[in-house]
Write an enzyme that holds these catalytic residues in place. Structure first.
Site, PDB file in Angstrom:
ATOM      1  N   ASN A 100      -7.226  -3.446  14.467  1.00 23.76           N
ATOM      2  CA  ASN A 100      -8.702  -3.542  13.879  1.00 23.76           C
ATOM      3  C   ASN A 100      -8.782  -4.760  13.099  1.00 23.76           C
ATOM      4  O   ASN A 100      -9.822  -5.102  12.414  1.00 23.76           O
ATOM      5  CB  ASN A 100      -9.129  -2.403  13.386  1.00 23.76           C
ATOM      6  CG  ASN A 100      -8.603  -1.752  11.895  1.00 23.76           C
ATOM      7  OD1 ASN A 100      -7.565  -2.406  11.720  1.00 23.76           O
ATOM      8  ND2 ASN A 100      -9.373  -0.776  11.574  1.00 23.76           N
TER       9      ASN A 100
ATOM     10  N   GLU B 193      -9.331  -2.192   5.115  1.00 19.37           N
ATOM     11  CA  GLU B 193      -9.728  -1.756   6.593  1.00 19.37           C
ATOM     12  C   GLU B 193     -11.236  -2.746   6.711  1.00 19.37           C
ATOM     13  O   GLU B 193     -11.897  -3.182   5.875  1.00 19.37           O
ATOM     14  CB  GLU B 193     -10.464  -0.529   6.535  1.00 19.37           C
ATOM     15  CG  GLU B 193      -9.116   0.714   6.565  1.00 19.37           C
ATOM     16  CD  GLU B 193      -8.543   0.596   7.969  1.00 19.37           C
ATOM     17  OE1 GLU B 193      -8.219  -0.180   8.758  1.00 19.37           O
ATOM     18  OE2 GLU B 193      -8.023   1.792   8.156  1.00 19.37           O
TER      19      GLU B 193
ATOM     20  N   ASP C 216       0.790  -1.071  -0.075  1.00 21.79           N
ATOM     21  CA  ASP C 216      -0.103   0.074  -0.104  1.00 21.79           C
ATOM     22  C   ASP C 216       0.697   1.273   0.053  1.00 21.79           C
ATOM     23  O   ASP C 216       2.137   1.218   0.142  1.00 21.79           O
ATOM     24  CB  ASP C 216      -1.015   0.093   1.109  1.00 21.79           C
ATOM     25  CG  ASP C 216      -0.250  -0.522   2.464  1.00 21.79           C
ATOM     26  OD1 ASP C 216       0.937  -0.571   2.734  1.00 21.79           O
ATOM     27  OD2 ASP C 216      -1.063  -0.626   3.524  1.00 21.79           O
TER      28      ASP C 216
ATOM     29  N   HIS D  96      -6.829  -4.923   9.954  1.00 20.04           N
ATOM     30  CA  HIS D  96      -6.784  -4.787   8.639  1.00 20.04           C
ATOM     31  C   HIS D  96      -5.212  -5.210   8.230  1.00 20.04           C
ATOM     32  O   HIS D  96      -4.417  -5.457   8.855  1.00 20.04           O
ATOM     33  CB  HIS D  96      -6.746  -3.177   8.374  1.00 20.04           C
ATOM     34  CG  HIS D  96      -5.750  -2.311   8.959  1.00 20.04           C
ATOM     35  ND1 HIS D  96      -5.717  -1.153   9.587  1.00 20.04           N
ATOM     36  CD2 HIS D  96      -4.173  -2.267   8.738  1.00 20.04           C
ATOM     37  CE1 HIS D  96      -4.545  -0.504   9.675  1.00 20.04           C
ATOM     38  NE2 HIS D  96      -3.636  -1.285   9.238  1.00 20.04           N
TER      39      HIS D  96
HETATM   40  C1  GLP Z   1      -0.431   0.188   8.643  1.00 19.17           C
HETATM   41  C2  GLP Z   1       0.008  -0.514   7.422  1.00 19.17           C
HETATM   42  C3  GLP Z   1      -0.178  -2.164   7.492  1.00 19.17           C
HETATM   43  C4  GLP Z   1       0.273  -2.578   8.656  1.00 19.17           C
HETATM   44  C5  GLP Z   1      -0.549  -1.978   9.752  1.00 19.17           C
HETATM   45  C6  GLP Z   1       0.133  -2.401  11.125  1.00 19.17           C
HETATM   46  O1  GLP Z   1      -0.934   1.257   8.637  1.00 19.17           O
HETATM   47  N1  GLP Z   1      -1.106  -0.172   6.274  1.00 19.17           N
HETATM   48  O2  GLP Z   1       0.438  -2.850   6.219  1.00 19.17           O
HETATM   49  O3  GLP Z   1       0.341  -3.947   8.672  1.00 19.17           O
HETATM   50  O4  GLP Z   1      -0.877  -0.736   9.571  1.00 19.17           O
HETATM   51  O5  GLP Z   1       0.954  -1.460  11.465  1.00 19.17           O
HETATM   52  P1  GLP Z   1       2.097  -1.866  12.691  1.00 19.17           P
HETATM   53  O6  GLP Z   1       3.099  -2.808  12.174  1.00 19.17           O
HETATM   54  O7  GLP Z   1       2.844  -0.238  12.844  1.00 19.17           O
HETATM   55  O8  GLP Z   1       1.281  -2.080  13.796  1.00 19.17           O
END
Ligand code: GLP
Length: 260
Positions: free
Chosen positions: A135, A142, A66, A137
């Protein structure tokens, strides 16, 4: 589904790096799907180290999950910048093998379509590494009533905006883009193998729900849990007291501190 329970964040990162490097040794032209966020930072550190010890990326192709919509690759919080800093600038990936959705596009629909075309032309992802949001995602897919098949423009939830503001934007919600371009859930599911990384107590609830409360678009990780070649690498804080009533056929392995 295989669940590997590791000791802590650093151990999780080493185990994940071992899985990725074995894949690259087995298939030097691997198509690798990659995440951003705080979770994979340790994995990328380990991959940089393995590269210094000889791990070759010259024939590897990468597709990131992304990118924020409306910011360019030079923006300090762009995922392109993140990837350059943590991995791309330090390994021998060919620039033309690197793919990240174009956040500063004038025409997001065209950018999404081109990303899907590039994905298909690559022959598909051999190994997809993902993190998970609090959550549930995946990428920026989402929780919602409907998820997208292919690469799409997505609205970020207020929860995700807040979490990312705190982690990466000095708590300033105004600075966080409210939309992103994300690889679609079906594209992620088409990957031949998936590794999901989760670390820390904040991920316990989403992971537990994904594994025990049935399959729902309200927790995109639950869809991933149906993937036939999924390895979930957790640390003890995610595992907590243990997760009861796992899906049938799930194998749980506790990895000793010295194992990779
Ligand atoms: C982000 C990314 C995801 C990631 C998630 C968790 O916003 N878009 O690809 O897996 O949120 O992030 P973190 O690893 O900082 O907990």
């Amino acid at each position: 589904m295989d669940i590997l329970i590791t000791q802590d964040y650093q151990h999780m990162s080493k185990v994940a790096a071992g899985l990725v490097s074995r894949q690259l040794q087995k298939k030097p032209s691997t198509v690798l799907g990659l995440p951003t966020g705080s979770t994979p930072i340790g994995l990328y550190k380990q991959l940089r180290k393995l590269h210094r010890q000889g791990l070759d990326f010259s024939r590897v192709s990468t597709f990131n999950l992304d990118e924020y919509l409306g910011i360019g690759p030079d923006h300090p919080q762009s995922y392109r910048r993140f990837m350059d800093e943590h991995l791309f600038d330090h390994v021998n990936l060919a620039p033309e093998h690197i793919h990240i959705p174009q956040g500063d596009t004038d025409d997001p629909q065209v950018a999404c379509h081109q990303y899907d075309q590039a994905l298909v032309a690559s022959g598909g992802i051999d190994l997809m590494v993902v993190g998970v949001g609090v959550n549930g995602h995946i990428g920026f897919n989402e929780p919602a009533e409907h998820l997208f098949y292919g690469t799409s423009v997505v609205d970020l939830t207020s929860e995700t905006i807040q979490v990312n503001a705190d982690k990466f934007f000095d708590g300033d919600i105004e600075q966080v883009p409210k939309q992103a371009i994300s690889m679609g859930m079906a594209s992620i599911m088409k990957s031949r193998r998936v590794i999901l990384l989760a670390s820390g107590p904040s991920k316990h609830e989403a992971v537990m729900a994904a594994m025990t409360k049935g399959i729902t678009t309200r927790n995109p990780m639950s869809i991933l849990c149906t993937h036939p070649q999924l390895t979930v690498v957790l640390d003890m804080e995610v595992w907590g007291e243990g997760i009861p009533h796992l899906p049938p056929g799930t194998r749980v392995t506790r990895i000793g501190a010295d194992a990779r």
